[in-house]
Design a protein around this motif. Structure first.
Motif, PDB file in Angstrom:
ATOM      1  N   TYR A  55      22.130 -15.145  26.567  1.00  0.00           N
ATOM      2  CA  TYR A  55      22.746 -14.427  27.680  1.00  0.00           C
ATOM      3  C   TYR A  55      23.068 -12.979  27.357  1.00  0.00           C
ATOM      4  N   GLY A  56      23.214 -12.650  26.081  1.00  0.00           N
ATOM      5  CA  GLY A  56      23.470 -11.273  25.712  1.00  0.00           C
ATOM      6  C   GLY A  56      22.257 -10.553  25.185  1.00  0.00           C
ATOM      7  N   GLY A  57      21.178 -11.294  24.916  1.00  0.00           N
ATOM      8  CA  GLY A  57      19.974 -10.683  24.371  1.00  0.00           C
ATOM      9  C   GLY A  57      20.148 -10.178  22.956  1.00  0.00           C
ATOM     10  N   ILE A  58      21.153 -10.688  22.237  1.00  0.00           N
ATOM     11  CA  ILE A  58      21.455 -10.235  20.876  1.00  0.00           C
ATOM     12  C   ILE A  58      20.936 -11.282  19.895  1.00  0.00           C
ATOM     13  N   LEU A  59      19.830 -11.004  19.234  1.00  0.00           N
ATOM     14  CA  LEU A  59      19.275 -11.932  18.259  1.00  0.00           C
ATOM     15  C   LEU A  59      20.055 -11.806  16.956  1.00  0.00           C
ATOM     16  N   CYS A  60      20.972 -12.731  16.753  1.00  0.00           N
ATOM     17  CA  CYS A  60      21.782 -12.755  15.530  1.00  0.00           C
ATOM     18  C   CYS A  60      21.144 -13.747  14.571  1.00  0.00           C
ATOM     19  N   TYR A 108      28.330   0.137  18.120  1.00  0.00           N
ATOM     20  CA  TYR A 108      28.737   1.519  18.330  1.00  0.00           C
ATOM     21  C   TYR A 108      27.911   2.474  17.456  1.00  0.00           C
ATOM     22  N   GLY A 109      27.196   1.926  16.498  1.00  0.00           N
ATOM     23  CA  GLY A 109      26.257   2.722  15.723  1.00  0.00           C
ATOM     24  C   GLY A 109      24.883   2.794  16.356  1.00  0.00           C
ATOM     25  N   ARG A 110      24.749   2.134  17.552  1.00  0.00           N
ATOM     26  CA  ARG A 110      23.488   2.163  18.308  1.00  0.00           C
ATOM     27  C   ARG A 110      22.328   1.600  17.488  1.00  0.00           C
ATOM     28  N   VAL A 111      22.601   0.539  16.726  1.00  0.00           N
ATOM     29  CA  VAL A 111      21.553  -0.106  15.946  1.00  0.00           C
ATOM     30  C   VAL A 111      20.657  -0.902  16.891  1.00  0.00           C
ATOM     31  N   SER A 112      19.359  -0.796  16.714  1.00  0.00           N
ATOM     32  CA  SER A 112      18.421  -1.495  17.596  1.00  0.00           C
ATOM     33  C   SER A 112      18.457  -2.994  17.327  1.00  0.00           C
ATOM     34  N   ASP A 113      17.874  -3.742  18.273  1.00  0.00           N
ATOM     35  CA  ASP A 113      17.933  -5.201  18.202  1.00  0.00           C
ATOM     36  C   ASP A 113      17.270  -5.752  16.937  1.00  0.00           C
ATOM     37  N   ALA A 117      19.186  -7.961  13.907  1.00  0.00           N
ATOM     38  CA  ALA A 117      18.803  -9.267  13.368  1.00  0.00           C
ATOM     39  C   ALA A 117      18.704  -9.226  11.848  1.00  0.00           C
ATOM     40  N   VAL A 118      18.123  -8.157  11.317  1.00  0.00           N
ATOM     41  CA  VAL A 118      17.985  -8.025   9.864  1.00  0.00           C
ATOM     42  C   VAL A 118      19.344  -7.867   9.200  1.00  0.00           C
ATOM     43  N   ILE A 119      20.229  -7.082   9.810  1.00  0.00           N
ATOM     44  CA  ILE A 119      21.553  -6.849   9.233  1.00  0.00           C
ATOM     45  C   ILE A 119      22.357  -8.141   9.177  1.00  0.00           C
ATOM     46  N   THR A 120      22.365  -8.902  10.263  1.00  0.00           N
ATOM     47  CA  THR A 120      23.143 -10.144  10.270  1.00  0.00           C
ATOM     48  C   THR A 120      22.586 -11.152   9.270  1.00  0.00           C
ATOM     49  N   LEU A 121      21.269 -11.224   9.157  1.00  0.00           N
ATOM     50  CA  LEU A 121      20.678 -12.117   8.159  1.00  0.00           C
ATOM     51  C   LEU A 121      21.041 -11.650   6.750  1.00  0.00           C
TER      52      LEU A 121
END
Length: 353
Positions: A55-60, A108-113, A117-121
């Motif tokens: 629903y948020g389109g945020i691939l975590c 807020y750092g405007r990191v792309s999707d 995904a890479v950062i959360t992993l």
């Protein structure tokens, strides 16, 4: 699916859930109930990712980071507090708080999707490697030794306010299933609210939503934080279900498995990830009882099949198939009514002639 039909399905699902809640412990064996409790915890984790991704389109890719943090925070707090009454609250707040901090810098750092995904992993894998290196007696938080790769035994849940009254496995099943029901219908309410509709609008077109006047960064951060808290609650239930927390909660296998649950069940739905988690849990459990087929190979094949052939997942595909069949039956019925009217008109014209 229109709102009226969706409401009917929600009522049916609620009735089935309540019947299962009270009926399962009466007919199933204790071992099955314990396994079900673990599966319910994983289903709650899948629900959290289904909310933030679907629903948020945020691939975590690292939803297991909040899952593992919740589990570890629960155990550490329970050992230090001498009970679990406040440990559950601490675990959820720690997971949600970490998600809020991480999300603040990311959104807020405007990191792309893709980078998100890479950062959360990466964060999840950092926790995995960090916790594996805490084997010595100097690695402790208060009275709780972190235990390194061996992990920590999880104190069982107690009745709130009475640290000496521990919950039995059947009682824990009631708690876990109730948490899943509340989590699911809470998420349904959330996505139907104004906030949820804004989240979907941002998912569909960020630029358009921002031009309308919505703060897309704040909305993403709130959704990310809520999903982190749900994952933390799942970690608490999982720690109680298996009786132990280890660094493996953060590993790559579990991170990828969570993604597979959502893909198989159906992204863009809330019930899909839950069903996907249950189905994949029992599939992997069954495969674990044999040694001729590699589990990872089977999971990889399933992922490829669903990505290529059923990209929307099981639940949306079933709904589409059902709608097409109903539409086809409706069209056939309409043709039949038109044919009967034409025949009746022809008969009346013949009689008048």
């Amino acid at each position: 699916m229109n709102r009226a039909r969706e409401n009917r399905w929600l009522v049916i699902l609620g009735v089935i859930s309540v019947v299962f809640l009270f009926g399962a412990p009466e007919v199933l064996e204790l071992f099955t109930i314990i396994n079900l409790t673990t599966a319910i915890a994983l289903a709650l984790l899948a629900l959290s990712l289904g909310l933030v991704w679907g629903y948020g389109g945020i691939l975590c890719f690292g939803q297991t980071a909040f899952f593992g943090l919740g589990a570890y925070a629960y155990v550490v707090a329970a050992i230090n507090f001498g009970g679990t009454s406040w440990a559950v609250v601490v675990a959820i707040l720690v997971a949600a708080g970490f998600a809020a901090v991480l999300g603040y810098f990311v959104f807020y750092g405007r990191v792309s999707d893709v980078y998100l995904a890479v950062i959360t992993l990466t964060v999840s894998l950092i926790f995995y490697n960090l916790m594996r290196r805490t084997s010595g007696p100097e690695y402790k938080i208060g009275d709780a030794l972190l235990g390194g790769f061996n992990g920590i035994n999880a104190p069982p849940l107690n009745v709130p306010g009475d640290a000496s009254w521990f919950l039995f496995p059947e009682d824990l099943f009631y708690v876990a299933m109730t948490a899943l029901i509340i989590g699911y219908f809470g998420c349904v309410w959330l996505v139907r609210s104004h906030f949820g509709r804004v989240a979907v609008a941002i998912r569909e077109n960020e630029l358009r939503a921002e031009l309308i006047g919505y703060d897309i960064r704040l909305n993403k951060l709130l959704l990310f934080t809520i999903a982190g808290g749900i994952a933390g609650a799942a970690g608490v239930l999982f720690a109680n279900g298996v009786g132990r927390v280890t660094p493996d909660l953060f590993n790559l296998y579990n991170a990828a498995l969570t993604i597979i649950w959502v893909i198989v069940g159906g992204r863009g739905t809330l019930i899909g990830p839950i069903l996907g988690a249950f189905g994949m849990f029992y599939l992997t459990s069954t495969l674990g009882q044999q040694s001729s087929i590699n589990n990872n190979l089977v999971l990889g094949v399933i992922l490829v099949i669903f990505v290529l052939l059923v990209p929307r997942g099981i639940v949306p595909s079933v709904i589409d198939l059902w709608d097409r069949r109903r539409g086809h039956r409706g069209a056939m019925a309409g043709q039949g009514r038109r044919r009967r009217r034409r025949n009746r008109s022809a008969t009346e014209a013949h009689d008048e002639g």
